[in-house]
Design a protein around this motif. Structure first.
Motif, short mmCIF file in Angstrom:
data_model
loop_
_atom_site.label_atom_id
_atom_site.label_comp_id
_atom_site.label_asym_id
_atom_site.label_seq_id
_atom_site.Cartn_x
_atom_site.Cartn_y
_atom_site.Cartn_z
N ILE A 186 0.83 -1.21 0.00
CA ILE A 186 0.00 0.00 0.00
C ILE A 186 0.87 1.25 0.00
O ILE A 186 0.58 2.22 -0.71
CB ILE A 186 -0.96 -0.03 1.21
N LEU A 187 1.96 1.22 0.77
CA LEU A 187 2.89 2.34 0.78
C LEU A 187 3.49 2.56 -0.60
O LEU A 187 3.64 3.71 -1.05
CB LEU A 187 4.00 2.09 1.80
N ALA A 188 3.82 1.48 -1.30
CA ALA A 188 4.37 1.60 -2.65
C ALA A 188 3.34 2.19 -3.61
O ALA A 188 3.68 3.01 -4.47
CB ALA A 188 4.83 0.24 -3.15
N LEU A 222 1.83 9.44 -5.89
CA LEU A 222 2.34 10.78 -5.60
C LEU A 222 3.63 11.10 -6.36
O LEU A 222 4.08 12.23 -6.34
CB LEU A 222 2.58 10.93 -4.09
N GLY A 223 4.23 10.11 -6.99
CA GLY A 223 5.39 10.37 -7.83
C GLY A 223 6.73 10.21 -7.15
O GLY A 223 7.74 10.70 -7.65
N ILE A 277 11.09 5.81 -3.40
CA ILE A 277 10.39 5.25 -2.24
C ILE A 277 9.46 4.14 -2.67
O ILE A 277 9.36 3.10 -2.01
CB ILE A 277 9.62 6.37 -1.50
N ALA A 278 8.79 4.33 -3.80
CA ALA A 278 7.84 3.32 -4.27
C ALA A 278 8.57 2.03 -4.64
O ALA A 278 8.11 0.93 -4.30
CB ALA A 278 7.06 3.84 -5.47
#
Length: 54
Positions: free
Chosen positions: A10-12, A18-19, A23-24
């Motif tokens: 979900i974080l990815a 969000l771009g 982090i993704a």
């Protein structure tokens, strides 16, 4: 452990929307590793259960 994999997935997704590319990809990599570990543990527990029941 599956909860951690879902959390990083979900974080990815949120980071990807969000771009935030770095982090993704990091979160997706962690989610993949945790998911594979979960699957291995699932197979081990199933085999152990079938051997123990016989």
């Amino acid at each position: 452990m599956l909860g951690y994999a879902a959390l990083f997935f979900i974080l990815a997704l949120i980071a990807g929307i969000l771009g935030f590319g770095g982090i993704a990809s990091a979160a997706a990599g962690i989610a993949k590793v945790l998911f594979v570990v979960f699957l291995i543990l699932l197979v081990v527990s199933l085999v152990t259960g079938f051997v123990g029941a016989a």
